[in-house]
Design an enzyme around this catalytic site. Structure first.
Site, PDB file in Angstrom:
ATOM      1  CE  LYS A  56      22.791  47.926 -10.688  1.00 45.90           C
ATOM      2  NZ  LYS A  56      23.495  49.054 -11.321  1.00 45.90           N
TER       3      LYS A  56
ATOM      4  CG  ASP B  29      22.155  51.182 -13.709  1.00 45.43           C
ATOM      5  OD1 ASP B  29      22.672  51.223 -14.840  1.00 45.43           O
ATOM      6  OD2 ASP B  29      22.801  51.363 -12.652  1.00 45.43           O
TER       7      ASP B  29
ATOM      8  CD  GLU C 184      22.226  54.832 -13.289  1.00 45.41           C
ATOM      9  OE1 GLU C 184      21.283  55.371 -12.660  1.00 45.41           O
ATOM     10  OE2 GLU C 184      23.200  54.311 -12.711  1.00 45.41           O
TER      11      GLU C 184
ATOM     12  CD  GLU D  86      27.563  53.853 -13.040  1.00 44.14           C
ATOM     13  OE1 GLU D  86      26.348  54.092 -12.976  1.00 44.14           O
ATOM     14  OE2 GLU D  86      28.080  52.861 -12.529  1.00 44.14           O
TER      15      GLU D  86
ATOM     16  CG  ASP E 281      31.489  57.833  -7.985  1.00 46.98           C
ATOM     17  OD1 ASP E 281      32.109  58.428  -7.059  1.00 46.98           O
ATOM     18  OD2 ASP E 281      30.927  56.735  -7.818  1.00 46.98           O
TER      19      ASP E 281
ATOM     20  CG  HIS F  87      27.705  56.265  -9.624  1.00 47.48           C
ATOM     21  ND1 HIS F  87      28.930  55.825  -9.176  1.00 47.48           N
ATOM     22  CD2 HIS F  87      26.958  55.157  -9.825  1.00 47.48           C
ATOM     23  CE1 HIS F  87      28.922  54.500  -9.117  1.00 47.48           C
ATOM     24  NE2 HIS F  87      27.742  54.071  -9.511  1.00 47.48           N
TER      25      HIS F  87
ATOM     26  CD  GLU G  44      23.539  55.244  -7.064  1.00 53.12           C
ATOM     27  OE1 GLU G  44      24.394  55.920  -7.656  1.00 53.12           O
ATOM     28  OE2 GLU G  44      23.152  54.111  -7.456  1.00 53.12           O
TER      29      GLU G  44
HETATM   30 CA    CA Z   1      24.648  52.740 -12.390  1.00 52.19          CA
END
Ligand code: CA
Length: 380
Positions: A167, A195, A221, A247, A270, A297, A330
């Protein structure tokens, strides 16, 4: 084959270690699972991404009754009828997540009926495993992040992963420090993606991209707003790091603009939100026109993870080449009991790879008898 009943299961588990990212903190995990049962005794399972109480209500009160009595194998016409019935109220978001859950359950049924693993029904050749990347390295907790992340990096490498995602979104300067730290923990050979969960303006995202380009970033991301392909294009023009996103996008209609504008290098629908497997395949077909790779995702229970894996297994990499980049999917490694506690046979994860199941359908055998401690609401 006809649908006899549709049940929803809202599950919740408090977390031992709350964690956060750029948008909010998690102190519990939730899942909204759907079971579609047929008159001849089969049960298919699906999952909706997003607020479980909301998606459960949509399935229970609105979409589920439209599915009863239908042939679950006639997925294309079923999908279109659900979308047509709801388009006046919800072209994106939770309505599509609810359709996704029903769609996945119908694909599970169709593959069970055909006696084949879902990924084979979707057109994949026989595969044994797919490499995945470790989604982790979140914020939060009392400990210095560098200390916790160093421990997490060791666990990640020891378990065989060679691709990770961390992150960012705590401010550009702090992000750059943490990228440098994680790169030193995992070494130069591991694929490292970042991300931001759309925490930044284009100017901030460009600043961060330039600060970390030297660390060999695999993709950046959701650097900026998911509502603004133009903002992605601004970032893309000023960095050589590939951009990933999707996503927060839904259906072929939503993704079309992203592909036409080439705003992303990796599309991340997703499967539990974008419209399910049926719509995911159409999104992937559109992506292929633009030569954009699709890698889903996936942040749900064993059901959602299995749906993403079967879908992805059947997607050829775009564009075609004899020496393709490794397909990466993922693999959420944050705390979530619903990845293992509610299924008889979780998809095997070893040495950083998902091993595709050989049982018919999703191949995970959901155990509703184990829902008890987690069950918030059971609707039918
Ligand atoms: Ca993400």
């Amino acid at each position: 084959m006809r649908v006899r009943r549709v049940d929803t299961f809202h599950l919740r588990a408090p977390l031992q270690q709350p964690f956060s990212f750029s948008q909010f903190s998690y102190s519990l995990r939730e899942a909204m699972l759907v079971r579609v049962s047929t008159e001849d005794g089969l049960a298919g399972w699906g999952e909706a991404y997003g607020p479980a109480a909301v998606t459960a209500t949509i399935v229970r009160e609105f979409l589920g009754p439209l599915v009863k009595g239908r042939d679950p194998r006639a997925i294309e016409s079923l999908w279109e009828s659900l979308f047509a019935r709801s388009i006046d109220y919800g072209q994106k978001g939770v309505m599509l997540a609810a359709i996704s859950a029903l769609d996945i359950a119908c694909w599970d049924l169709k593959a069970q009926d055909a006696g084949t693993p879902l990924y084979r029904l979707l057109g994949a050749d026989a595969l044994e495993s797919i490499e995945c990347y470790w989604t982790g390295f979140y914020f939060g907790g009392q400990e210095a992040l560098e200390t916790r992340w160093e421990r997490e990096a060791r666990e990640c490498l020891d378990s065989g992963f060679r691709a990770v995602k961390m992150k960012v979104g705590q401010g550009v300067a702090r992000d750059a420090e943490l990228v440098a730290a994680l790169r030193s923990f995992v070494g130069r050979k591991v694929k490292l993606s970042i991300d931001a969960n759309h925490a930044y303006t284009p100017t901030e995202a460009i600043d961060l991209a330039r600060r970390v380009e030297g660390y060999g970033i695999h993709w950046f991301e959701e650097p900026v707003s998911p509502l603004d392909p133009q903002a992605y294009l601004e970032v893309k023009a000023r960095t050589n790091i590939p951009l990933a996103g999707g996503e927060c996008e839904y259906t072929r209609f939503g993704f079309d603009n992203w592909f036409r504008s080439r705003a992303i290098d990796y599309a991340q629908p997703d499967i539990c939100a974008c419209g399910g497997i049926t719509e995911g395949m159409k999104i992937a077909a559109l992506a292929s026109l633009a030569g954009i790779h699709v890698t889903p995702h996936a942040w749900g229970s064993a059901v959602g993870q299995a749906a993403a894996l079967h879908f992805y297994a059947a997607r050829p990499r775009q564009p075609f080449t004899l020496t393709p980049e490794t397909k990466l999917i993922e693999c959420d490694r944050t705390e979530n009991p619903f990845r293992t506690a509610i299924v008889q046979s979780p998809i095997e994860l070893s040495r950083g790879r998902w091993h595709l199941p050989s049982a018919p359908g999703l191949g995970i055998e959901v155990k509703p008898d184990e829902f008890g401690p987690y069950l918030v609401d059971r609707g039918n």
